[in-house]
Design an enzyme around this catalytic site. Structure first.
Site, PDB file in Angstrom:
ATOM      1  N   GLY B 215       0.838  -1.201   0.000  1.00  0.00           N
ATOM      2  CA  GLY B 215       0.000   0.000   0.000  1.00  0.00           C
ATOM      3  C   GLY B 215       0.869   1.245   0.000  1.00  0.00           C
ATOM      4  O   GLY B 215       1.723   1.392   0.861  1.00  0.00           O
ATOM      5  N   GLU B 454      -3.777 -10.724   4.350  1.00  0.00           N
ATOM      6  CA  GLU B 454      -3.369 -10.904   5.749  1.00  0.00           C
ATOM      7  C   GLU B 454      -3.612 -12.355   6.190  1.00  0.00           C
ATOM      8  O   GLU B 454      -4.078 -12.613   7.294  1.00  0.00           O
ATOM      9  CB  GLU B 454      -4.149  -9.913   6.619  1.00  0.00           C
ATOM     10  CG  GLU B 454      -3.511  -9.539   7.935  1.00  0.00           C
ATOM     11  CD  GLU B 454      -2.162  -8.852   7.782  1.00  0.00           C
ATOM     12  OE1 GLU B 454      -1.811  -8.452   6.659  1.00  0.00           O
ATOM     13  OE2 GLU B 454      -1.443  -8.759   8.783  1.00  0.00           O
TER      14      GLU B 454
END
Lengths: 661, 661
Positions: B215, B454
Site C-alpha cells: 500500500g 493478511e
C-alpha cells in the site's frame, strides 16, 4: 421494457415502418449503418484461434508432460453444441478489434478486455462504439427479423460469446433484440386509446409507475418498447407493448418525456440504465405491437385469444431473457474456472516435507475440492442449458408451461451457481483474483445483478415449486398420471436406496437418478402436506405457500438438480464408449454426488443414512483425484481464446515480473 | 510490509530520528502538518448526530407505530463498548467534511460516501486528501507513539469508523500504523550487514522475492518498512524489519529502487498498491527496527531472545492487522444489515390476498429468514470481536498463542460472514442493491479482498485446527488438563443432548453451549484419529493434515462458533433482567440455533437426531417472528449516522421519484 418485434406476423405496410423504427432505435443516430452494413468477414481458420490452448501444456509436479486423454474439440462440440464456427468468428473479430476492444500487450501476450477503470460515461461510449463496430462487420445481421430455430440458436450463441467479453456488451445488444420485463401483471403505465385522433395516450399515473432500469434510457435510446395497460373505452384489456419515441435523431428528449440516469452501478456500467416518465405522450395507433392483439381505427379490440392465452403467449416471448441469462451464466462460470484452474496449475505454495519442493495449488486435495465440484456442476448445467435452448427454439403453445418453469428454474440456479463459482475462483486465485486484469473479480461485480434482474431468483424458485405442486395436485384431482416437467417418475413406485453404498453403486447413473427422484417426490409430498395444513389453519392460498418457504426452496432445488442430472446422463449416453465417455462419467458422478453431499435434505429427511453420507463424501474425494489429470483438458474444452483470459491464466511469476509490468 | 514502530523501547538519540522518518512517511510531502496539527475539534453533541435514527419510525403493516422496547443507546454501548464519543466525533467530522468527503444531497437528505465512479487515479488522490484533512483535525494524534490498552482500543475504534466510510481510507491509514505481512517465514528479501560502512544492503535476489501489494508503493510512499532476512557475516538471523527510503520528498524514486503499479482492483482503488524491487540499496545501520534485536556497529548480533521467541513476538505484533480486519468486517456487516433491514421496512411487494394491500418485505417469513440469522450472527460476532480486542490490547507473552489462534479464527470467520451478509443484503434489496449510492453492492467489491489478504482464510482455518490439535495432543502426551483456548470443557465428561427438544431447552444457553462443545470435542477426536491414521499410512505430518482437510474445516468452524457463543452468553449474563436482556436472549438463541441448522456436521456425525433437526428448524422460524418487532431497534443500535446509509435506507419510492433524482 425494450424494443422488440420477433416472430410477429406483421401486417403489410406497417411492417416496413416498424422495421424502420427498430432500425433507427438500434443504430441510434447513425442511420446508414444498418442498411449499408458491410458483408460479414470471412471466418478465420479455427485452428489458429481457438485451439491455441492445445499448444499450452503444463508439466505435472513430478515433471512429466500432461497429455489429454480425450479430444477437447469433440468435448467442446458437446458443450457449445451449435454455431461453433460463428462463435469463433466473433471471438476472432473482438480479438482483432484493436483499441475498440481495448487490446493490451503484457509479457509478450495479447489480451482483450474492457478498461473497467473508466468512469461509467466512457464505459457507455465504448459499449456503443463496440456495437457499431460489430454491426459494421455483420454480427447483428438478421437478429431482428430472422425467425426459426436456427436464428434463435445463432442469436443465443452470439449472446454467450459477447458476454464472455463483457456483460454490458451482451446486455446492451440483448435488450434491443429480446423482450425483457419484470413483474409484468403489475405494470401501472397506461395506454388509453383516443379514437378521435387514432392515437394511444401513454401515461405514468404515479411515481411507482415509472419505468426503471431501462437499458439505453439515460442517454442513447431513441425509441422504447413500453409495456402498458391497454385501456379502450374504459375497459382494461391487460398488458400490451407500444413503441414510443423518446428522443429525436440528435439525442434530444421528445416532448412530454422525462428521463433520469440510474447512475453508477457495481457492474454493467457500459449500459446507460435510466428511468422514464410519460406525461400523456401521444403515439400513432400503428405503434401497438400487434402480434397477439390489435386495435381497429374506430377502437375495436381485436384478438383471437382469451386474456389468459394472451398472457401466456406474452410470457413465452419474455422467457428468452431468462434463457439467455441462464446459459450465459454458465459461460461466465466456465471463464472463471478456466482462469482459476490454469492458475492453480502454475502457482506453487508451501512444501509438504521439510525443504521439499513447493506443491502446485491444484495438487492440494482441498484446492481440488474447491474447484472440481463446481467444474462438474458447470458441465452438467451447460448440458441442461442446451436442452433449455432447444425447448425455447422449438417453443409452441403446448410447451409454454414447461418453457416457463424450466427457464425460471435454470435462470435462478445457474446464476447462483455462477456467482458461487466466480467467488470461489476469485478466492482460489488469492489477491491476484481481485486484480481487474485477471477478470474473475470484475466478473463478480458485472454478473451479480443476474440473481435479481429478470425475476428475483428467490421469487422465481418459489413460483417453480408452486407450479410443480399445481401440476401434482391437478393430476391427483383428475386422477391422471403426471406427464410434464419430468415428473413422470412420480407415477412409478418409489425408488429404494441400498443401505450399503459401494463405489460402483455410487457411480451408477441409475442410483444417482433414483436418489434425486426420491428426494424430489418426497419433498413434493411434504410441501403439499404443509401447504394444505397451512390452508386448513385458515391461511390464504398465497400465504400458505409463503409460510412453507423452506420446503418450497428445498423442492425447487430438488426439481432443478434432477432436470440437470437427466441432461448430463443423456449426453453421456449419446456417445460411444471411450475416454471421452469415461471422463463424462466422472464429471456426471461428481455432479450428482456433490449435490447429494451439499444438500442436507438428504440427511435431514432420511433419504440417506449417516453411513451413506460418509460413503458419498469419500467418493467425492476419490473423484477429485481422478478428475485431477483431466483438469486442463476439461477447461481447454471450453474453447476460450487465450486473449480472453487474464495474465494469471499463464504463469503467475512471469505475469508479475519486472519484464512484464 | 509497511511503516511501523509501536511499543518499541527506542534507544535515546535514534528515537527522534526514527520518529522523523515515520512522520515524513506519513505526512508525505507536507512535513509541517504533523507538528502543527490543529487541536482536535470539540465533540459534537451525541444526541444530534447518532441518535437521529431514533426519530425515524416506520408503521407496521397494521398501521400502529413501532416502539422500541429496549434502550438502543444501552445496546450500542454493549456493541461498540469503547471510545463511543470518539467514534461519533469522527463520524461527525467526516459528515461535515464537505466535498472532501463527497457530500451529496438527494431528496432533501445528505449523504457522505466516496465517488466510486472515479478512475483509480482520482480515488487515490481523494484518499490522500481525506487523510491530510483528518490529520489536520487531530484524528491521528498519538496513533504512532501512544502505547497501552487505551491507545490500542482507540486506534481500533478509529479504524472501525474510518472503514465504515470507505475501506480504502481505513486500509491506507492502517498500513501506516500497524504492521502488515503475509507468509512471513518465506520472505526472500535479503539485508546483508556491511560493517565497513555500517550499512545494511537490501536486495531482491529473484522475481519471487519482490514486494507485492504494498500500500502506497505505486505513487505516494516515501519510506517503507521492509521485512528481510538479516544476514551478518554469512549467518542468517531470520526476518527483521528495516526502514528504507524509496522516494524523495518530491516523489521521485530513489536510486536502486524499482516500483510498479498493481493497477485497477475490484475495490480498494483508493490505495495505490504497488510492487517493489531493491537492487542492493544501502541504508544506515540505525534503520533496523530494533525492538527485538539489534546489530552493533562492528556487526555483533544482539538479542536477549532465541529465534523462536523473536518470531513469536514478531507474530504477535502482526496480529493487529487481523484484529482490525476481523472487527471492521463486523462493522461492514452491520452497515449492510442496517440498510437492507430499513429498506425492507419501507418496500412493499405483492399481496397475500386478492386485492389485499401489498406486504412489507420484512413481513415475509422468507425475508426474515434471509436477514435475521445474519443479524444475530453479527451481534454475536461483534461481542466476540470485543473480547478479541481485549486479548490484543492486554497482550503479553503468555497469551501470544491465544491471540494468534483467536485472531486467525475470527479474521477468517468474520470476513466470510461479512461477505455472505453483504451478498444476502444486496440481493434482498433487489436491483437497488447494485446501485453504488446504496452502498451495499460497492461494499462487496471493497471488502472482498479481506478473505485472502493478511492470511488466506482457508489456510488460516487449517492452521487453527492444527493448533487446536497440537494443544490437545500435548496435553494428552504429558497427561495434563487442557487449559487454554477455551478447550477446558474437554476435560469434563461429554455433554448429553436430550432426545426431546422443547422450546425451553432449545433456548437455554446451557443446552446451546453443550451442543457446541459436543461438536467441538468429537470433531477434535475425529480429526486427531484421521491425522494419525494418515501418518500411519506413511504420510508426512504436513500431508497428513492436508489430507484431513474436511475434518480440519469442520473443526475450525466448531472452534470459532463455540468461542463466539461464549462471548454472546457472557454479555447477556453481564446485564440485569429486563427487555434488553430478553432481546439479547433472542439474538443469542438465533445465533446458536441457526449455526446448528446450517452446519450439517450436527446431523452427519449424529450430535443431533433428525427429529432434533426438525425442532431446531421450527424454533428458528419462531425466533424470526419474535425478532421482527425489534428489527429496527436492533439496527438502530449500531449507531450509524443517517448520512452514512444509502437513499433506500429511507423510502424507496421517494428515493427514486422525479423530485429526488
Amino acid at each position: 421494457m425494450s424494443l422488440h418485434h420477433r416472430n410477429a406476423p406483421l401486417p403489410a405496410g406497417t411492417a416496413t415502418r416498424r422495421a424502420g423504427i427498430l432500425a433507427s432505435h438500434f443504430i441510434l443516430h447513425d442511420h446508414h449503418h444498418l442498411h449499408h452494413a458491410k458483408a460479414a468477414q470471412s471466418l478465420p481458420s479455427n485452428d489458429n484461434m481457438v485451439h491455441s490452448n492445445a499448444c499450452f501444456s503444463f508439466s505435472s509436479p513430478a515433471g512429466e508432460e500432461i497429455t489429454f486423454v480425450f479430444d477437447t474439440k469433440e468435448m467442446r462440440s458437446l458443450l457449445d453444441r451449435h454455431n461453433i464456427a460463428e462463435r469463433d468468428w466473433l471471438f476472432g473479430l473482438m480479438q482483432g478489434g484493436g483499441e475498440v476492444f481495448n487490446r493490451v500487450e503484457k509479457g509478450g501476450r495479447v489480451y482483450v478486455s474492457p478498461d473497467y477503470n473508466q468512469p461509467m460515461q466512457q464505459q457507455r461510449e465504448m459499449t456503443m462504439r463496440r456495437i457499431r463496430w460489430l454491426l459494421d462487420r455483420g454480427v447483428f445481421k438478421g437478429w431482428c427479423m430472422d425467425t426459426g430455430v436456427e436464428a434463435d440458436l445463432r442469436n443465443l450463441a452470439m449472446q454467450e460469446t459477447l458476454r464472455s467479453y463483457d456483460h454490458s456488451l451482451g446486455i446492451y445488444t440483448a435488450v434491443h433484440f429480446f423482450l425483457w420485463g419484470g413483474a409484468v401483471r403489475g405494470i401501472e403505465t397506461t395506454a388509453t386509446y383516443d379514437s378521435s385522433t387514432g392515437e394511444f395516450i401513454i401515461n405514468t399515473p404515479r411515481e411507482s409507475a415509472q419505468k426503471y432500469w431501462i437499458g439505453g434510457a439515460a442517454i442513447y435510446s431513441t425509441h422504447a418498447a413500453v409495456f402498458s395497460q391497454l385501456n379502450i373505452g374504459g375497459i382494461n384489456q391487460g398488458v400490451h407493448v407500444f413503441v414510443v419515441q423518446i428522443r429525436d435523431a440528435d439525442g434530444n428528449l421528445c416532448p412530454n418525456i422525462r428521463t433520469a440516469d440510474c447512475g453508477r452501478k457495481i457492474g454493467l456500467n457500459g449500459v446507460d440504465n435510466g428511468q422514464i416518465w410519460f406525461d400523456n405522450v401521444r403515439i400513432p395507433r400503428e405503434n401497438l405491437l400487434n402480434a397477439i392483439a390489435d386495435v381497429s381505427p374506430d377502437g375495436q379490440y381485436l384478438s383471437q385469444k382469451d386474456p389468459e392465452q394472451r398472457f401466456a403467449a406474452f410470457l413465452a416471448s419474455l422467457t428468452v431473457g431468462r434463457v439467455a441469462i441462464a446459459t450465459s451464466a454458465i459461460y461466465s462460470a466456465k471463464m472463471g474456472l478456466t482462469i482459476a484452474i490454469r492458475h492453480a496449475l502454475s502457482r506453487r505454495a508451501f512444501s509438504l516435507t521439510p525443504n521439499g519442493p513447493e506443491v502446485l495449488l491444484l495438487d492440494y486435495p482441498s484446492h481440488q475440492r474447491r474447484l472440481f465440484p463446481l467444474l462438474a456442476k458447470t458441465y452438467a448445467m451447460n448440458f441442461a442449458g442446451n436442452d433449455l435452448k432447444m425447448i425455447y427454439a422449438k417453443r409452441k403453445p403446448e410447451n409454454y408451461k414447461t418453457l416457463h418453469v424450466v427457464s425460471s428454474t435454470f435462470k435462478a440456479m445457474f446464476t447462483w451457481h455462477n456467482m458461487r463459482t466466480l467467488q470461489e475462483c476469485r478466492e482460489a486465485c488469492g489477491g491476484q483474483g481481485v486484480k481487474v486484469e485477471n477478470r474473475i473479480g470484475q466478473m463478480i461485480a458485472e454478473f451479480d445483478v443476474q440473481s435479481t434482474f429478470e425475476g428475483d431468483n428467490n421469487v422465481l424458485m418459489q413460483r417453480v415449486s408452486k407450479e410443480v405442486l399445481a401440476e401434482f395436485l391437478a393430476a391427483k384431482k383428475h386422477n391422471k398420471l403426471l406427464s410434464r416437467l419430468g415428473l413422470e417418475h412420480i407415477n412409478e413406485p418409489c425408488p429404494v436406496i441400498p443401505s450399503q453404498l459401494t463405489s460402483a453403486i455410487l457411480r451408477s447413473s441409475q442410483f444417482q437418478i433414483n436418489a434425486f427422484r426420491l428426494r424430489e417426490r418426497d419433498l413434493l409430498n411434504l410441501f403439499a402436506a404443509k401447504v394444505s395444513e397451512n390452508q386448513q389453519k385458515g391461511q390464504s392460498k398465497e400465504y400458505a405457500h409463503y409460510q412453507a418457504y423452506q420446503l418450497s426452496k428445498d423442492l425447487g432445488r430438488a426439481f432443478s438438480d434432477r432436470m440437470v442430472l437427466q441432461s448430463a446422463v443423456a449426453v453421456e449416453e449419446s456417445i460411444s464408449a471411450g475416454s471421452l465417455k469415461n471422463v463424462l462419467g466422472l464429471v456426471r458422478s461428481m455432479y450428482a454426488l456433490s449435490c447429494m453431499e451439499e444438500d442436507d435434505a438428504f440427511l435431514r429427511y432420511g433419504y440417506i443414512s449417516r453411513q451413506n453420507a460418509g460413503a458419498i463424501r469419500e467418493e467425492v474425494e476419490k473423484l477429485c483425484s481422478e478428475m485431477r489429470p483431466h483438469a486442463l483438458a476439461l477447461v481447454s474444452s471450453f474453447g476460450f481464446p487465450d486473449s480472453f483470459l487474464g495474465p494469471i491464466a499463464f504463469d503467475w511469476i512471469e505475469a508479475n515480473s519486472w519484464s512484464s509490468v
